[in-house]
Every structure is written in C-alpha cells, then in structure tokens.
Scaffold this active site. Sequence first.
Site, short mmCIF file in Angstrom:
data_model
loop_
_atom_site.label_atom_id
_atom_site.label_comp_id
_atom_site.label_asym_id
_atom_site.label_seq_id
_atom_site.Cartn_x
_atom_site.Cartn_y
_atom_site.Cartn_z
N GLY A 73 0.77 -1.27 -0.18
CA GLY A 73 0.05 -0.14 -0.06
C GLY A 73 0.67 1.24 -0.13
O GLY A 73 0.51 2.07 -0.73
N SER A 74 1.97 1.27 0.81
CA SER A 74 2.76 2.42 0.93
C SER A 74 3.44 2.96 -0.45
O SER A 74 3.17 4.12 -0.85
CB SER A 74 3.83 2.56 2.07
OG SER A 74 3.27 2.19 3.25
N ASN A 154 -8.06 3.97 8.28
CA ASN A 154 -7.44 2.92 9.04
C ASN A 154 -7.45 3.12 10.73
O ASN A 154 -7.56 2.00 11.38
CB ASN A 154 -5.84 2.96 8.79
CG ASN A 154 -5.12 4.21 8.87
OD1 ASN A 154 -5.59 5.10 8.22
ND2 ASN A 154 -4.21 3.90 9.57
N GLN A 182 -7.60 -0.20 3.38
CA GLN A 182 -8.61 -0.53 4.47
C GLN A 182 -9.65 -1.09 4.07
O GLN A 182 -10.53 -1.97 4.64
CB GLN A 182 -8.86 0.33 5.61
CG GLN A 182 -7.62 0.61 6.34
CD GLN A 182 -7.27 -0.24 7.33
OE1 GLN A 182 -8.02 -1.21 7.70
NE2 GLN A 182 -6.05 -0.20 7.67
N SER A 202 -3.53 -3.48 -0.59
CA SER A 202 -2.57 -4.10 0.12
C SER A 202 -2.73 -5.52 0.34
O SER A 202 -3.82 -5.44 1.12
CB SER A 202 -1.90 -3.18 0.97
OG SER A 202 -0.84 -4.19 1.78
N HIS A 204 -1.98 -7.89 2.60
CA HIS A 204 -1.89 -8.19 3.83
C HIS A 204 -2.96 -7.77 4.69
O HIS A 204 -3.10 -8.15 5.94
CB HIS A 204 -0.36 -7.95 4.67
CG HIS A 204 -0.03 -6.60 5.06
ND1 HIS A 204 -0.40 -6.22 6.38
CD2 HIS A 204 0.15 -5.53 4.46
CE1 HIS A 204 0.11 -4.89 6.47
NE2 HIS A 204 0.39 -4.54 5.21
N THR A 240 11.66 -8.61 -11.39
CA THR A 240 11.01 -9.79 -11.52
C THR A 240 10.05 -10.06 -10.64
O THR A 240 10.00 -9.79 -9.45
CB THR A 240 12.31 -10.80 -11.38
OG1 THR A 240 13.37 -10.75 -12.32
CG2 THR A 240 11.61 -12.41 -11.54
N CYS A 328 2.95 6.11 18.92
CA CYS A 328 3.98 5.81 19.91
C CYS A 328 5.14 5.10 19.18
O CYS A 328 6.45 5.20 19.37
CB CYS A 328 3.67 4.62 21.02
SG CYS A 328 2.58 3.53 20.26
C1 LIG Z 1 -1.68 -0.25 5.95
C2 LIG Z 1 -2.03 0.96 5.12
C3 LIG Z 1 -1.14 1.30 4.19
C4 LIG Z 1 0.06 0.62 4.15
O1 LIG Z 1 0.11 -0.26 3.47
P1 LIG Z 1 1.46 -1.33 3.52
O2 LIG Z 1 1.17 -2.61 2.58
O3 LIG Z 1 1.70 -1.76 4.84
O4 LIG Z 1 2.57 -0.70 2.90
C5 LIG Z 1 -1.47 2.32 3.48
N1 LIG Z 1 -2.89 3.08 3.61
C6 LIG Z 1 -3.83 2.75 4.71
C7 LIG Z 1 -4.88 3.08 4.80
C8 LIG Z 1 -3.31 1.29 5.60
O5 LIG Z 1 -4.23 0.91 6.46
#
Ligand SMILES: *Cc1c(COP(=O)(O)O)cnc(C)c1O
Length: 398
Positions: A73-74, A154, A182, A202, A204, A240, A328
């Site tokens: 996602g980032s 999020n 999200q 993303s 995960h 790749t 934190c």
């Molecule tokens: C987790 C998250 C990201 C980042 O995704 P990654 O795959 O961990 O880099 C970006 N935006 C939101 C809203 C997220 O919850």
Amino acid sequence: MENRFVYADNAATTRLLPAVLEAMTPYLTEEYGNPSSLYGFGQTARQAVDDARSTVAECLRCRPEEVFFTSGGSEADNWALKMAAEAAARKGKKHLISTAFEHHAVLHTLEHLKKQGFEVTLLPVYENGIVRPEDVKAALRPDTALVSVMLANNEIGTVQPVAEIGALCREAGVLLHTDAVQAVGHIPVDFAGMNADLLSLSAHKFHGPKGVGALLVRRGVRLANLIDGGAQENGRRAGTENTAGIVGLAAALRLACGSLEENGKRTAALRDRLSRGLLSSVERCRLNGDPVRRLPGNVNISFEGIEGESLLLMLDFRGICASSGSACTSGSLDPSHVLLSIGLPHAVAHGSLRLTLSEETDEDDIEYMLREIPPVVRRLREMSPLWEQILRDGLPQD
Ligand SMILES: *Cc1c(COP(=O)(O)O)cnc(C)c1O
C-alpha cells in the site's frame, strides 16, 4: 471463560489464510521459473500472474491492464501521488487536495511534494470522520492537479463518499486517487463506478501475504514509471515479479470478495455488540467516528482519564492484541492525527483503544474482551491523577 488469545488488530495486519498459503506454495517451490522467460517452464508462472491480474480486475471492477502490482500500500500511495504530481507540474498545475486524516503514506508524501513547490489543501473531516464532497468542490482550483481521499480510514474505520467526490473531480477534469487499503476485501469496491483514476490496495490487510499490493490506474491516465529496468508491469515497474505474492494477493481477494456481504454482516454484528457493551459498562467513554458509515470490523473508543499505552500493555498481559490512538511508533507522545482531526481533545485522544475484528473473530472473543477490558480501565483510572482531576474539575481543555 479461560484466558484466551484474541487478535483484535486486523487493521494493522491480518493472518495469512491457509488456503492462500496453499495457492502460493507451488510458486515458492517447484514453479520457480521467471514469468518473463521464453521457455515453457516459465510459462506456468506467467499464466499465474496473468490470472491474478484478471482476478483483481474481476473483484474490483476494472480491466486487467489497469492493475499494476507493487510491494504494498505505501508504495502504491507514493507512486500515485508523486507521479501524478510530476505529470501535472509539467502543465503548470501545482495544487493538491487531500484530507487531514489520511494514512502517513499519503500525508508524508504530500509533505515531500510541498518541499518540491506544491501547495497542499487538507480538508477537514468533522466530528463524524467523514469528508464532505461540497468541501472538495469548494477547494478545487484551475491549477489543482490531484485529489486524494481515502476510501476507509485505518484508525476510526469511517467510509468516505468517494464516488460522489469522483463525480466532482471527473467534471472538473482533476485526477482522483483513493487509498483503499482498508476497504478492499472488507466492503464492496467498484473502481469503474467510483470515478477514481488511481486506487491503492495491499494484500496483508485482507488475509494475503505481506509485501505485495497494487495500484489501479484508469486506462488513459498517463503515469510515469516507478522503477526503470525491465518490461514488467507494462514497463512501468521493473523487477522480476513476486509471483507467489501476486498469486497470494489474488487468492485472498477472491476469497474475501466471494463472501463479502455475508462476512460483513456477521462482523458488523460483532462490532456493534462489542462497542455497545463497552459503552454501556464503562462511564465517560465515547465511540470515535460515525457509528454506521464505518468498516464492519472497526471499534475505536476513547476512555477519559487513562493512557492508551498502559491499557495496551495490560490487555497484552490478558492475551488481547489491540492498538491505541497515539503515535508511539514514532517515539512521540502526540495523540494520533486522526483522532485530533475529528476534534478530540488531547486528553481524550490519549485514552483511545482501537479493536479491529476480522472474519475469524468469534462471539467468544467478543465476550472475552467485554469481560476483560472494563475492569482494566477501572484499575487504570484508580491509579490515574488525571482521572481524579476529571472527576473533580471536568476534562482539561487543550
Ligand atoms: C496499512 C495501510 C497502508 C500501508 O500499506 P502497506 O502494504 O503496509 O505498505 C496504507 N494505507 C492505509 C489506509 C493502510 O491501512
């Protein structure tokens, strides 16, 4: 009820489903061929990546050629914002619009772009945590290059009116990016129907593997290459392919989208039971974000007079994994920008708890949290000088 392990931090990451691992395993073992090779041995991997692209397109209502796999996602957020801004700057457009409570992958990228000479307008999200389309309309200027509004937040889980915002942007000829990290796999996402030009996701966050995601890019939108090198991802992101990761993303997405409605209803019922239970058994606490227009798995509650970090540590001791409203991780004790953006006083934002459920959360998990959390809050308050002060003088003002 015995002590249990309750994972209630699904907004941070989710468990890889066994069926997803099973789909990935051949590509981590026997099927190691390079998808870009010409011999037959690489063709199984090629086919798997192509099939994954089609699955994403089917689930999110876009075309396969609009799907660009990334490392998560980032990366997708960075790519969308930096490249769209760069392209617009060449046409003299240097204004960007976003919201005050975006993920840091968006906010920090906007900070970077500011240093490059872009002007950024961050829209308010009000007490309910929802952006108003009329604010987007009022902020649009002839030199606006891009609007970026997340589909679901999020921290507080609120779902934004992105389709409405998309219609406004389309009319004004301005690109719209949405961070849907999200939302994907949790609520229906219709890329074509949303009038969005760019969308980040993303794996995960919906029971897929870490380190893989995608950026959807509407056909006709010209986006500069992210990584130069090979011809992968239509030449725009060389390297790749992460075959196993891409296959895992698609397998997780197919599973999530296949039972989206049923899972959403079930999880939302658990969510409501958890938040109602906490609100009714603890005095001086509040639910953050709109109670209805929110993700099915998100509960975010502020308890006055306590520190979120202490609460997390005591819950960890009882087997509950949760998250608080303070940044934190960055080493600062500032409350989260999201909680401040909905107008919470610092003292209240500090006592926030985010519990995020998934399809795997069950009723016993909810009962366990309802049994364990209220006494922990009471115990912390007994030790808290702030709580004494609140009882005596009311909430401290910022
Ligand atoms: C987790 C998250 C990201 C980042 O995704 P990654 O795959 O961990 O880099 C970006 N935006 C939101 C809203 C997220 O919850």
